[in-house]
Design a protein around this motif. Structure first.
Motif, PDB file in Angstrom:
ATOM      1  N   LYS A   1      38.726  36.391  33.694  1.00 23.93           N
ATOM      2  CA  LYS A   1      39.957  35.630  33.913  1.00 23.93           C
ATOM      3  C   LYS A   1      39.788  34.127  34.128  1.00 23.93           C
ATOM      4  O   LYS A   1      40.777  33.403  34.115  1.00 23.93           O
ATOM      5  CB  LYS A   1      40.693  36.182  35.150  1.00 23.93           C
ATOM      6  N   CYS A   2      38.586  33.644  34.348  1.00 24.32           N
ATOM      7  CA  CYS A   2      38.397  32.241  34.731  1.00 24.32           C
ATOM      8  C   CYS A   2      37.712  31.446  33.626  1.00 24.32           C
ATOM      9  O   CYS A   2      36.540  31.682  33.321  1.00 24.32           O
ATOM     10  CB  CYS A   2      37.578  32.150  36.014  1.00 24.32           C
ATOM     11  N   LEU A   3      38.421  30.496  33.083  1.00 19.26           N
ATOM     12  CA  LEU A   3      37.872  29.693  31.997  1.00 19.26           C
ATOM     13  C   LEU A   3      36.879  28.642  32.461  1.00 19.26           C
ATOM     14  O   LEU A   3      36.063  28.172  31.676  1.00 19.26           O
ATOM     15  CB  LEU A   3      39.006  29.022  31.219  1.00 19.26           C
ATOM     16  N   TRP A   4      36.893  28.255  33.735  1.00 16.25           N
ATOM     17  CA  TRP A   4      36.007  27.203  34.210  1.00 16.25           C
ATOM     18  C   TRP A   4      34.536  27.571  34.084  1.00 16.25           C
ATOM     19  O   TRP A   4      33.680  26.695  34.058  1.00 16.25           O
ATOM     20  CB  TRP A   4      36.321  26.789  35.645  1.00 16.25           C
ATOM     21  N   GLN A   5      34.228  28.832  33.948  1.00 15.81           N
ATOM     22  CA  GLN A   5      32.830  29.245  33.818  1.00 15.81           C
ATOM     23  C   GLN A   5      32.228  28.864  32.468  1.00 15.81           C
ATOM     24  O   GLN A   5      31.036  28.938  32.265  1.00 15.81           O
ATOM     25  CB  GLN A   5      32.708  30.746  34.021  1.00 15.81           C
ATOM     26  N   PHE A   6      33.057  28.415  31.523  1.00 12.23           N
ATOM     27  CA  PHE A   6      32.592  28.153  30.167  1.00 12.23           C
ATOM     28  C   PHE A   6      32.357  26.679  29.855  1.00 12.23           C
ATOM     29  O   PHE A   6      32.280  26.308  28.703  1.00 12.23           O
ATOM     30  CB  PHE A   6      33.581  28.730  29.154  1.00 12.23           C
TER      31      PHE A   6
ATOM     32  N   ASN B   1      30.862  25.863  39.800  1.00  8.27           N
ATOM     33  CA  ASN B   1      30.514  27.024  40.628  1.00  8.27           C
ATOM     34  C   ASN B   1      30.497  26.652  42.108  1.00  8.27           C
ATOM     35  O   ASN B   1      31.068  27.351  42.943  1.00  8.27           O
ATOM     36  CB  ASN B   1      29.143  27.581  40.227  1.00  8.27           C
ATOM     37  N   GLU B   2      29.830  25.554  42.412  1.00  5.44           N
ATOM     38  CA  GLU B   2      29.704  25.131  43.807  1.00  5.44           C
ATOM     39  C   GLU B   2      31.055  24.812  44.433  1.00  5.44           C
ATOM     40  O   GLU B   2      31.360  25.262  45.536  1.00  5.44           O
ATOM     41  CB  GLU B   2      28.793  23.910  43.885  1.00  5.44           C
ATOM     42  N   ASN B   3      31.866  24.050  43.729  1.00  8.60           N
ATOM     43  CA  ASN B   3      33.132  23.609  44.311  1.00  8.60           C
ATOM     44  C   ASN B   3      34.197  24.695  44.322  1.00  8.60           C
ATOM     45  O   ASN B   3      34.841  24.914  45.353  1.00  8.60           O
ATOM     46  CB  ASN B   3      33.627  22.360  43.593  1.00  8.60           C
TER      47      ASN B   3
ATOM     48  N   TYR C   1      28.405  33.669  44.591  1.00  6.92           N
ATOM     49  CA  TYR C   1      27.984  32.366  44.077  1.00  6.92           C
ATOM     50  C   TYR C   1      26.625  32.480  43.386  1.00  6.92           C
ATOM     51  O   TYR C   1      26.433  31.974  42.275  1.00  6.92           O
ATOM     52  CB  TYR C   1      27.922  31.333  45.197  1.00  6.92           C
ATOM     53  N   ALA C   2      25.681  33.145  44.034  1.00  3.44           N
ATOM     54  CA  ALA C   2      24.340  33.307  43.448  1.00  3.44           C
ATOM     55  C   ALA C   2      24.417  34.061  42.130  1.00  3.44           C
ATOM     56  O   ALA C   2      23.744  33.696  41.154  1.00  3.44           O
ATOM     57  CB  ALA C   2      23.418  34.028  44.431  1.00  3.44           C
TER      58      ALA C   2
END
Length: 116
Positions: A19-24, A35-37, A95-96
């Motif tokens: 569901k999360c596009l920010w991972q790309f 990832n951190e923020n 997170y890891a």
């Protein structure tokens, strides 16, 4: 039967991966920052701790974190029964795992291409 911490992390990971596009994002540094923020802010929101929203960048991460925290609470009712300490451990493990999947364990060699 209670779910193990690894099963809970896997459930949250599944949501992010679907569901999360920010991972790309296309660069290692950008994925690490996202990832951190985003996951860091999500952790603080789940722990009911304050989150800074002073800069435009922080507000951008905050919006994703709020959306994710709400989705986690809705999709994972077991979160409500966890202690703050266990939620912190859960989010650190998540997170890891996401950092491994999207950065350190990624086979996408373009992530580190200096000419791209």
């Amino acid at each position: 039967m209670a779910e193990s911490m690894q099963e809970k992390i896997a459930e949250l990971e599944d949501y992010i991966m679907k569901k999360c596009l920010w991972q790309f994002h296309s660069r290692t540094w950008d994925r690490k920052r996202q990832n951190e923020n985003i996951l860091g802010m999500t952790k603080h929101l789940l722990l009911e701790e304050p989150v800074s929203r002073e800069t435009p960048e922080e507000r951008c991460y905050w919006v994703d974190a709020v959306t994710m925290a709400e989705a986690f609470k809705t999709r994972c009712p077991w979160l409500a029964g966890m202690s703050k300490e266990d939620i912190a451990v859960l989010m650190d493990g998540l997170y890891a795992r996401i950092d491994h999947l999207t950065v350190t364990g990624s086979l996408n060699q373009e992530l580190n291409d200096q000419h791209y």
